[in-house]
Structure formats: structure tokens, C-alpha cells
Design a protein around this motif. Structure first.
Motif, mmCIF file in Angstrom:
data_model
loop_
_atom_site.group_PDB
_atom_site.id
_atom_site.type_symbol
_atom_site.label_atom_id
_atom_site.label_comp_id
_atom_site.label_asym_id
_atom_site.label_seq_id
_atom_site.Cartn_x
_atom_site.Cartn_y
_atom_site.Cartn_z
ATOM 1 N N THR A 40 -1.870 58.881 -48.848
ATOM 2 C CA THR A 40 -1.845 58.159 -50.115
ATOM 3 C C THR A 40 -3.092 57.320 -50.283
ATOM 4 O OG1 THR A 40 -0.686 56.285 -49.119
ATOM 5 C CG2 THR A 40 0.675 57.982 -50.126
ATOM 6 N N VAL A 41 -3.317 56.903 -51.514
ATOM 7 C CA VAL A 41 -4.389 55.970 -51.822
ATOM 8 C C VAL A 41 -3.892 54.579 -51.443
ATOM 9 C CG1 VAL A 41 -5.704 54.943 -53.714
ATOM 10 C CG2 VAL A 41 -5.202 57.391 -53.720
ATOM 11 N N GLY A 42 -4.739 53.767 -50.880
ATOM 12 C CA GLY A 42 -4.338 52.414 -50.523
ATOM 13 C C GLY A 42 -3.740 52.365 -49.129
ATOM 14 N N ARG A 43 -3.166 51.238 -48.801
ATOM 15 C CA ARG A 43 -2.677 51.011 -47.444
ATOM 16 C C ARG A 43 -1.255 51.472 -47.216
ATOM 17 N NH1 ARG A 43 -3.934 44.841 -46.489
ATOM 18 N NH2 ARG A 43 -1.715 45.062 -46.350
ATOM 19 N N ALA A 44 -0.393 51.406 -48.208
ATOM 20 C CA ALA A 44 1.025 51.692 -47.997
ATOM 21 C C ALA A 44 1.283 53.194 -47.963
ATOM 22 C CB ALA A 44 1.863 51.045 -49.087
ATOM 23 N N ALA A 45 1.830 53.663 -46.865
ATOM 24 C CA ALA A 45 2.216 55.071 -46.769
ATOM 25 C C ALA A 45 3.480 55.288 -47.585
ATOM 26 C CB ALA A 45 2.466 55.428 -45.310
ATOM 27 N N ARG A 46 3.658 56.506 -48.022
ATOM 28 C CA ARG A 46 4.872 56.897 -48.738
ATOM 29 C C ARG A 46 5.575 57.955 -47.917
ATOM 30 N NH1 ARG A 46 5.676 55.114 -53.771
ATOM 31 N NH2 ARG A 46 4.028 53.814 -54.583
ATOM 32 N N TYR A 47 6.902 57.962 -48.022
ATOM 33 C CA TYR A 47 7.716 58.873 -47.223
ATOM 34 C C TYR A 47 8.694 59.618 -48.117
ATOM 35 C CZ TYR A 47 5.835 56.211 -43.364
ATOM 36 O OH TYR A 47 4.972 55.617 -42.478
ATOM 37 N N GLU A 48 9.000 60.846 -47.715
ATOM 38 C CA GLU A 48 10.015 61.639 -48.387
ATOM 39 C C GLU A 48 10.787 62.405 -47.326
ATOM 40 O OE1 GLU A 48 8.273 64.466 -51.066
ATOM 41 O OE2 GLU A 48 7.248 65.529 -49.474
ATOM 42 N N PRO A 49 12.023 62.770 -47.631
ATOM 43 C CA PRO A 49 12.804 63.517 -46.636
ATOM 44 C C PRO A 49 12.255 64.932 -46.475
ATOM 45 C CG PRO A 49 14.013 63.363 -48.684
ATOM 46 C CD PRO A 49 12.775 62.532 -48.852
ATOM 47 N N VAL A 50 12.362 65.448 -45.274
ATOM 48 C CA VAL A 50 12.024 66.844 -45.023
ATOM 49 C C VAL A 50 13.305 67.610 -45.253
ATOM 50 C CG1 VAL A 50 11.324 68.522 -43.288
ATOM 51 C CG2 VAL A 50 10.224 66.274 -43.362
ATOM 52 N N GLU A 51 13.280 68.476 -46.234
ATOM 53 C CA GLU A 51 14.476 69.222 -46.598
ATOM 54 C C GLU A 51 14.204 70.703 -46.465
ATOM 55 O OE1 GLU A 51 15.039 67.865 -50.572
ATOM 56 O OE2 GLU A 51 15.826 65.938 -49.951
ATOM 57 N N CYS B 169 -2.058 52.837 -60.239
ATOM 58 C CA CYS B 169 -0.804 52.150 -59.879
ATOM 59 C C CYS B 169 -0.183 52.687 -58.589
ATOM 60 C CB CYS B 169 0.200 52.238 -61.023
ATOM 61 S SG CYS B 169 0.878 53.896 -61.291
ATOM 62 N N ALA B 170 -0.734 53.787 -58.052
ATOM 63 C CA ALA B 170 -0.282 54.410 -56.793
ATOM 64 C C ALA B 170 1.074 55.101 -56.884
ATOM 65 C CB ALA B 170 -0.301 53.414 -55.637
ATOM 66 N N GLN B 171 1.631 55.209 -58.090
ATOM 67 C CA GLN B 171 2.882 55.954 -58.244
ATOM 68 C C GLN B 171 2.651 57.383 -57.756
ATOM 69 O OE1 GLN B 171 4.039 57.199 -62.229
ATOM 70 N NE2 GLN B 171 6.116 56.512 -61.765
ATOM 71 N N THR B 172 3.600 57.899 -56.998
ATOM 72 C CA THR B 172 3.487 59.251 -56.464
ATOM 73 C C THR B 172 4.689 60.057 -56.925
ATOM 74 O OG1 THR B 172 2.323 58.419 -54.532
ATOM 75 C CG2 THR B 172 3.258 60.614 -54.357
#
Length: 141
Positions: free
Chosen positions: A75-86, A99-102
Motif C-alpha cells: 500500500t501507499v503510506g505506512r499502514a498495511a491493509r489486510y484481507e482474508p485469503v479465501e 486518501c489511501a482507500q483500497t
């Protein structure tokens, strides 16, 4: 996915089903987009009777990621984003540079280019960076 299904996935990965692991996995499974740990904490604060502290959230996410139940997105910026592995096809993401919305994109990821002999792909990430509709609306030409 039901809580018993999520609990089974945690056990199948070799772990204990803790309240925090289950709550984080449920939150990510219910989300429409990948979330940061802070967004997980906010969601649990609004929707759960038991809200783990920030350190416990991070530890639960780390455990789930190490054991292949959630994936960390670049991701852009410092905060990582996570999603479930399905058990679904790989997919691309769009991330707003302002705004970093993903957002998860519905189209399948393009085919993998040929790899050198003996190489084996384990993961593919495609993140398209640009401006979301809300940020574009605030742009001046």
C-alpha cells in the motif's frame, strides 16, 4: 462464512481459536475492502462486545498472516491493509493515492507471464494507483 467455519480455518492452520483471532478474521471476512489494523479496531469497537486492545489486534493479524489466513497488501503510506485469503480467484486492487482507500476490483488478475524454468509463483499482487471518485471530485483542472 460462519464463525464455526472461521474457527475451523484457524484450527486447520494449527492455531488455537482465540477471541481476538476469530474477531479479526470475522471483521476482515465481513469487510468490503482490505482494512488497516486501526480500521479493524474501529470496526470491532462499533460491532463487538469484546474489543481486544491494539497490541492484541496486531498480534492476531500477524498470526493470521503468517499462517496464510489473511494477506498483507502493498500500500501507499505506512499502514498495511489486510484481507482474508479465501478460496476465490486472485484479484486486483485499486488504491487512491490521496486518501489511501483500497478497493477490490471484480476483474480477474491478468495471466501470469512465463517464469524461468524451476521458478514457482506463490503470490501475485496487482495494485492500480490513482484517484478515487471522491478525491477526483475535489480536484481542480
Amino acid at each position: 462464512m460462519t464463525d464455526p467455519d472461521l474457527s475451523r480455518r484457524i484450527r486447520d492452520a494449527g492455531g488455537r481459536v482465540t477471541t481476538a483471532r476469530l474477531a479479526v478474521l470475522r471483521c476482515l471476512a465481513d469487510a468490503d475492502e482490505p482494512l488497516t489494523p486501526d480500521e479493524v479496531l474501529e470496526y470491532l469497537g462499533r460491532n463487538s462486545d469484546h474489543v481486544p486492545d491494539r497490541v492484541t489486534i496486531y498480534r492476531a493479524i500477524d498470526w493470521l498472516a503468517i499462517h496464510g489466513l489473511v494477506r498483507r497488501l502493498a500500500t501507499v503510506g505506512r499502514a498495511a491493509r489486510y484481507e482474508p485469503v479465501e478460496d476465490r480467484e486472485a484479484h486486483a486492487h485499486f488504491q487512491c493515492r490521496r486518501c489511501a482507500q483500497t478497493r477490490c476490483l471484480p476483474a480477474p488478475t491478468p495471466p501470469l507471464p512465463p517464469l524461468p524454468p524451476g521458478y514457482a509463483a506463490e503470490r501475485i499482487e496487482l495494485v492500480i494507483h490513482g484517484l478515487c471518485a471522491a478525491c477526483r471530485a475535489g480536484d481542480t483542472p
